[in-house]
Structures are given as C-alpha cells and as structure tokens.
Design a protein around this motif. Structure first.
Motif, mmCIF file in Angstrom:
data_model
loop_
_atom_site.group_PDB
_atom_site.id
_atom_site.type_symbol
_atom_site.label_atom_id
_atom_site.label_comp_id
_atom_site.label_asym_id
_atom_site.label_seq_id
_atom_site.Cartn_x
_atom_site.Cartn_y
_atom_site.Cartn_z
ATOM 1 N N UNK A 139 0.759 -1.229 0.130
ATOM 2 C CA UNK A 139 -0.082 -0.068 0.016
ATOM 3 C C UNK A 139 0.851 1.305 -0.005
ATOM 4 N N UNK A 140 1.874 1.422 0.661
ATOM 5 C CA UNK A 140 2.933 2.404 0.735
ATOM 6 C C UNK A 140 3.477 2.433 -0.797
ATOM 7 N N UNK A 141 3.828 1.551 -1.297
ATOM 8 C CA UNK A 141 4.508 1.387 -2.691
ATOM 9 C C UNK A 141 3.426 2.343 -3.705
ATOM 10 N N UNK A 142 2.229 1.869 -3.327
ATOM 11 C CA UNK A 142 1.010 2.423 -4.223
ATOM 12 C C UNK A 142 0.838 3.919 -3.893
ATOM 13 N N UNK A 143 1.031 4.368 -2.539
ATOM 14 C CA UNK A 143 0.762 5.517 -2.206
ATOM 15 C C UNK A 143 2.075 6.605 -2.958
ATOM 16 N N UNK A 144 3.298 5.954 -2.833
ATOM 17 C CA UNK A 144 4.465 6.676 -3.291
ATOM 18 C C UNK A 144 4.126 6.902 -4.853
ATOM 19 N N UNK A 145 3.605 5.793 -5.689
ATOM 20 C CA UNK A 145 3.270 6.259 -7.108
ATOM 21 C C UNK A 145 2.537 7.318 -7.266
ATOM 22 N N UNK A 146 1.428 7.450 -6.402
ATOM 23 C CA UNK A 146 0.456 8.585 -6.479
ATOM 24 C C UNK A 146 1.334 9.967 -6.199
ATOM 25 N N UNK A 147 2.293 10.082 -5.038
ATOM 26 C CA UNK A 147 3.094 11.243 -4.583
ATOM 27 C C UNK A 147 3.933 11.544 -5.703
ATOM 28 N N UNK A 148 4.516 10.724 -6.442
ATOM 29 C CA UNK A 148 5.347 11.071 -7.753
ATOM 30 C C UNK A 148 4.790 11.362 -9.017
ATOM 31 N N UNK A 149 3.332 11.300 -9.068
ATOM 32 C CA UNK A 149 2.403 11.635 -9.965
ATOM 33 C C UNK A 149 2.408 10.508 -11.239
ATOM 34 N N UNK A 150 3.006 9.135 -11.027
ATOM 35 C CA UNK A 150 2.710 8.245 -11.872
ATOM 36 C C UNK A 150 1.138 7.915 -11.861
ATOM 37 N N UNK A 151 0.583 7.879 -10.552
ATOM 38 C CA UNK A 151 -0.918 7.767 -10.817
ATOM 39 C C UNK A 151 -1.457 9.143 -10.398
ATOM 40 N N UNK A 152 -2.815 9.222 -11.068
ATOM 41 C CA UNK A 152 -3.369 10.427 -10.602
ATOM 42 C C UNK A 152 -4.771 10.325 -9.784
ATOM 43 N N UNK A 153 -5.534 11.463 -9.319
ATOM 44 C CA UNK A 153 -6.766 10.960 -8.738
ATOM 45 C C UNK A 153 -7.625 10.146 -9.302
#
Length: 309
Positions: A139-153
């Motif tokens: 889950x932290x790995x996924x969170x980090x992908x949001x933080x760096x902009x790889x994923x968006x809202x």
C-alpha cells in the motif's frame, strides 16, 4: 540520485516517532482516500483504467508467472516451502529493473526508493512468512506512485479495484503454493491470519448509497456468513474474496476459526462496519511495534514530524 531508505523504528518507544511522522499522516490519509474512492464500486464498475494501471497489472502478472516457474520442492516440513526463497531471490534481483521498466524517463530516479517498499510487499525470505506489514508495504508502494505523479486522482478506483485486487490474488497464491506462515498471527482473535486492508476497502465497496439500489443478497454484513454468498461475489468485492478464501482454507464452524469476523457480522450496516474496521486497523496494525519496526523511511516516506492539521 537514488534515495537511501533507512529504518527508524528500532525500539518500542520509537513508535511515538512513527505516529507523529509525516509518513504516518500521509499513509493514513492515503488509506482513507482509497476507502472513499472505492465506496460502492466493485470490480465490474465503470472506472478509468489508465496505461499506468495496466503497467502495474503486468508487473504483478510477471511475479505470478515466476511462481509457476518456481514450483514447491518436496520437503518434510509442512509449512515454509524452501522454494519460496528461490522465488523471492529471482524477484529481488530484478526489482529495481522491473520498476524502472514501468516508470517514464522523468521518474526513473525514483526506482530504488520505490523498490524498498515493493521488495517488502510479498513476504520475508528468511522466515517464509507473510502478514499485514507486508501488505502495508505494498500500500505504501502504491501511495508513493501517487506522490510522484505516476498515478493521478482518476486512477484511485482502479488502483484498489484492479491493482490491489490482483495483488491479493498473487499473495494468496504465494501463501498456498509455498505454505507460508502467518507473520505475527493472533490466531482466532485476529481478523485474519494474513490480511487487513482488503476488509477495510472491501467493506467500503459494499456501502451502496441511495438512489442506487443495493443488492438484497449482500446489503447487510450478516449475509457474508452464508457460505455460498462470499464465493458468488468473490470476483467482485475484496471483502467477499477474503471470506471465500478463509472458507476454502479453514475447517470447522466459522465462529470458532474466525471469531472476530463472526462478531463483525453482527454490525448493522456496511458503513458502520467500515468505520469500525478503520479504527481497528489504526489500533491493531498502525500502532503495533512488531509491524511498524520493519518500515523504512526516505524522501517519499518521511519520518519528519507531520505538520499540524
């Protein structure tokens, strides 16, 4: 320049540092945001499935294939098949390269830091066990992908309904093929031997708001005790998949082998159950030193004090 990740929660008194950290605050907000994003949605609901979501799904599919290429060995011990260590080493050796492959050029410098959480998402190579700490790392790995902009809202629903659901299928395969031990199981007094988050996000999926018409078969928590219901809806809802898996691997009356879940079935609504599970997750997972001690910190997951809200 690659970011170095280090352990900071080394003794029980350090838990206070974690609970006051930016990392804890970010992670809790991430769990709540994903909980909100998946409310009332199931695997078949209409949602955005971006190219980056598909890249992560392909990454998990590669790990699944690696299990098939690394069959369990014959050994006298019932639990902890040593072939898992071979699978883990193959996966570990290519972890940074695998993440670099899915990241755009502008984000490849983040691969090493991301790999620290990815590596700890699938169990422990030495103990051949898996638990909520490993689940938390994914889950932290996924969170980090949001933080760096790889994923968006707009990716949030698919991150849970597609990626996290695929992750659950993968770790269950690891648990069964290699007979992995539960990490820190409390037996019948825990929610589940291995998982927690799919119960949280899965119960949110089952909160159906008016004017949508709820499915009468799954409109109340008590209905998951009907053995045919979880199996019928396992492909659609994370919560039901959890119950179906428990029913397939445990024998005897449900109230004996899964006492906490049996008690939870008496909650009057999925909304109330979801709220209660979030409180329980904070108390039984996020506040427990044996789980949090393995977390590593860097730039994306900072141990610095969280700013006041």
């Amino acid at each position: 320049m690659a970011q170095v990740t280090v352990r900071e929660i080394k003794v029980p008194k350090d838990i206070d540092k974690w609970l006051k950290s930016r990392a804890y605050d970010d992670y809790l907000q991430f769990v709540l945001a994903m909980n909100k994003a998946t409310r009332g949605l199931n695997a078949g609901s209409e949602m955005t499935v971006s190219e980056n979501v598909n890249k992560l799904l392909d990454l998990l599919a590669e790990l699944d294939k690696l299990i098939d290429e690394t069959p369990p060995i014959s050994q006298p011990a019932r639990f902890g098949n040593a072939a898992y260590r071979q699978w883990y080493q193959k996966f570990a050796d290519r972890r940074v390269e695998s993440i670099e492959k899915v990241l755009p050029e502008s984000l490849k410098s983040r691969a090493s830091e991301l790999a620290a959480y990815y590596l700890d998402s699938f169990g422990n190579q030495t103990r051949i066990d898996y638990g909520t700490g490993h689940e938390m790392n994914f889950a932290v790995f996924l969170m980090c992908l949001f933080k760096i902009g790889f994923f968006t809202e707009s990716d949030a629903p698919a991150v849970v309904c597609k990626i996290f659901t695929r992750y659950m299928r993968l770790v269950r395969k690891l648990q069964t093929v290699y007979r992995m031990e539960p990490a820190g199981s409390h037996g019948v007094w825990s929610l589940d031997d291995y998982q927690f988050l799919p119960f949280v996000w899965g119960s949110s999926q089952l909160v159906i708001d008016p004017p949508d018409k709820p499915n009468p078969e799954i409109s109340e928590p008590c209905q998951f005790l009907n053995e045919d219901i979880p199996e019928r809806y396992a492909d659609d809802y994370l919560f039901m998949a959890c119950i179906a898996y428990i029913n397939s691997v445990k024998k005897g009356p449900f109230f004996e082998h899964s006492n906490q879940l049996y008690n939870a079935s008496g909650t009057p609504s999925w909304q109330r159950l979801n709220e209660g599970l979030i409180r329980m997750y904070k108390n039984e997972v996020l506040c427990k030193f044996p789980i949090v001690q393995h977390m590593v910190f860097g730039e994306l997951v900072s141990v610095d004090p969280a700013p006041p809200r």
